[in-house]
Design a protein around this motif. Structure first.
Motif, PDB file in Angstrom:
ATOM      1  N   PRO A 149      43.588  44.021  37.496  1.00 44.29           N
ATOM      2  CA  PRO A 149      43.295  45.393  37.931  1.00 44.29           C
ATOM      3  C   PRO A 149      44.567  46.236  37.941  1.00 44.29           C
ATOM      4  O   PRO A 149      45.687  45.699  37.905  1.00 44.29           O
ATOM      5  N   PRO A 150      44.427  47.555  37.975  1.00 45.84           N
ATOM      6  CA  PRO A 150      45.618  48.420  38.053  1.00 45.84           C
ATOM      7  C   PRO A 150      46.477  48.060  39.269  1.00 45.84           C
ATOM      8  O   PRO A 150      45.970  47.820  40.361  1.00 45.84           O
ATOM      9  N   ILE A 151      47.781  48.007  39.042  1.00 43.52           N
ATOM     10  CA  ILE A 151      48.722  47.626  40.090  1.00 43.52           C
ATOM     11  C   ILE A 151      49.499  48.872  40.505  1.00 43.52           C
ATOM     12  O   ILE A 151      50.286  49.407  39.726  1.00 43.52           O
ATOM     13  N   GLY A 152      49.269  49.345  41.711  1.00 45.99           N
ATOM     14  CA  GLY A 152      49.980  50.527  42.208  1.00 45.99           C
ATOM     15  C   GLY A 152      49.770  51.749  41.323  1.00 45.99           C
ATOM     16  O   GLY A 152      50.700  52.522  41.125  1.00 45.99           O
ATOM     17  N   LEU A 156      47.907  48.121  33.380  1.00 40.83           N
ATOM     18  CA  LEU A 156      48.547  47.281  32.373  1.00 40.83           C
ATOM     19  C   LEU A 156      47.565  46.772  31.320  1.00 40.83           C
ATOM     20  O   LEU A 156      47.967  46.077  30.389  1.00 40.83           O
ATOM     21  N   SER A 157      46.294  47.132  31.458  1.00 37.64           N
ATOM     22  CA  SER A 157      45.286  46.598  30.545  1.00 37.64           C
ATOM     23  C   SER A 157      45.516  47.062  29.107  1.00 37.64           C
ATOM     24  O   SER A 157      45.266  46.302  28.171  1.00 37.64           O
ATOM     25  N   VAL A 158      46.011  48.277  28.916  1.00 36.06           N
ATOM     26  CA  VAL A 158      46.284  48.764  27.556  1.00 36.06           C
ATOM     27  C   VAL A 158      47.345  47.889  26.903  1.00 36.06           C
ATOM     28  O   VAL A 158      47.200  47.472  25.753  1.00 36.06           O
ATOM     29  N   MET A 159      48.396  47.592  27.636  1.00 36.29           N
ATOM     30  CA  MET A 159      49.464  46.773  27.091  1.00 36.29           C
ATOM     31  C   MET A 159      48.954  45.374  26.741  1.00 36.29           C
ATOM     32  O   MET A 159      49.268  44.833  25.675  1.00 36.29           O
ATOM     33  N   LEU A 160      48.126  44.789  27.595  1.00 41.20           N
ATOM     34  CA  LEU A 160      47.587  43.463  27.314  1.00 41.20           C
ATOM     35  C   LEU A 160      46.681  43.472  26.099  1.00 41.20           C
ATOM     36  O   LEU A 160      46.735  42.539  25.285  1.00 41.20           O
TER      37      LEU A 160
END
Length: 182
Positions: A149-152, A156-160
């Protein structure tokens, strides 16, 4: 001769992107009334409509549009071969066309993810193009967001997804003929 090949390649590639967008819009069930969706449908309808009478859809996959995408690449390769005076090998053209359509779809997904990430920093209001990009990329992003999930506030899902796509591209280039050459 190079200018002719450039022009043929560019025109066919642009139309191929529109045809792939049509397939993608239907699979993602994107907003049909969006201006971009309307353009895509109007640009491809004259060729897809007659093919639909012969090629029925398989589930939510519009087979007429898939066949049209492959035929666009076949026509491009034949046109370039004729201009360049090269031999035409039907088996090579068929394999190359299939790989080219898949790679072009991946290329388009890559750039839509990049554009979505950049626009997320600046977009403050409703924009129909941004909405379509989100509708097209969300089916890929949602499963990754469930894992990480989004962290703060940082997603980061796009990068992954981009790392996964690059890995898949390198892996497939080792095992599928023509993959690295397309």
């Amino acid at each position: 001769m190079n200018a002719s090949i450039f022009l043929i390649n560019t025109l066919f590639e642009l139309y191929l992107m529109v045809v792939i967008l049509r397939i993608w819009l239907q699979l993602a069930k994107a907003d049909f009334y969006n201006p971009l969706s309307q353009f895509v449908v109007k640009a491809t309808h004259p060729l897809v409509a007659p093919m639909r009478r012969v090629l029925p859809a398989i589930g939510s996959l519009d087979t007429a549009s898939v066949v049209l995408a492959i035929l666009v690449v076949v026509a491009k390769l034949i046109a370039i071969s004729l201009v360049a005076g090269a031999a035409i090998d039907p088996v090579v053209i068929a394999l190359f066309s299939l790989v080219a359509v898949i790679k072009k779809a991946g290329f388009m997904l890559f750039w839509m993810l990049i554009i979505r990430a950049i626009l997320s920093w600046f977009n403050n209001g409703y924009n129909p193009i941004v909405m379509v990009i989100e509708q097209l990329t969300e089916p890929v992003m949602a499963p990754v967001r469930k894992i990480i999930p989004p962290i703060g506030g940082l997603d980061l899902s796009v990068m992954l997804v981009l790392i996964g796509m690059n890995f898949l591209n390198l892996l497939l280039s080792q095992y599928i003929p023509f993959w690295a050459n397309v």
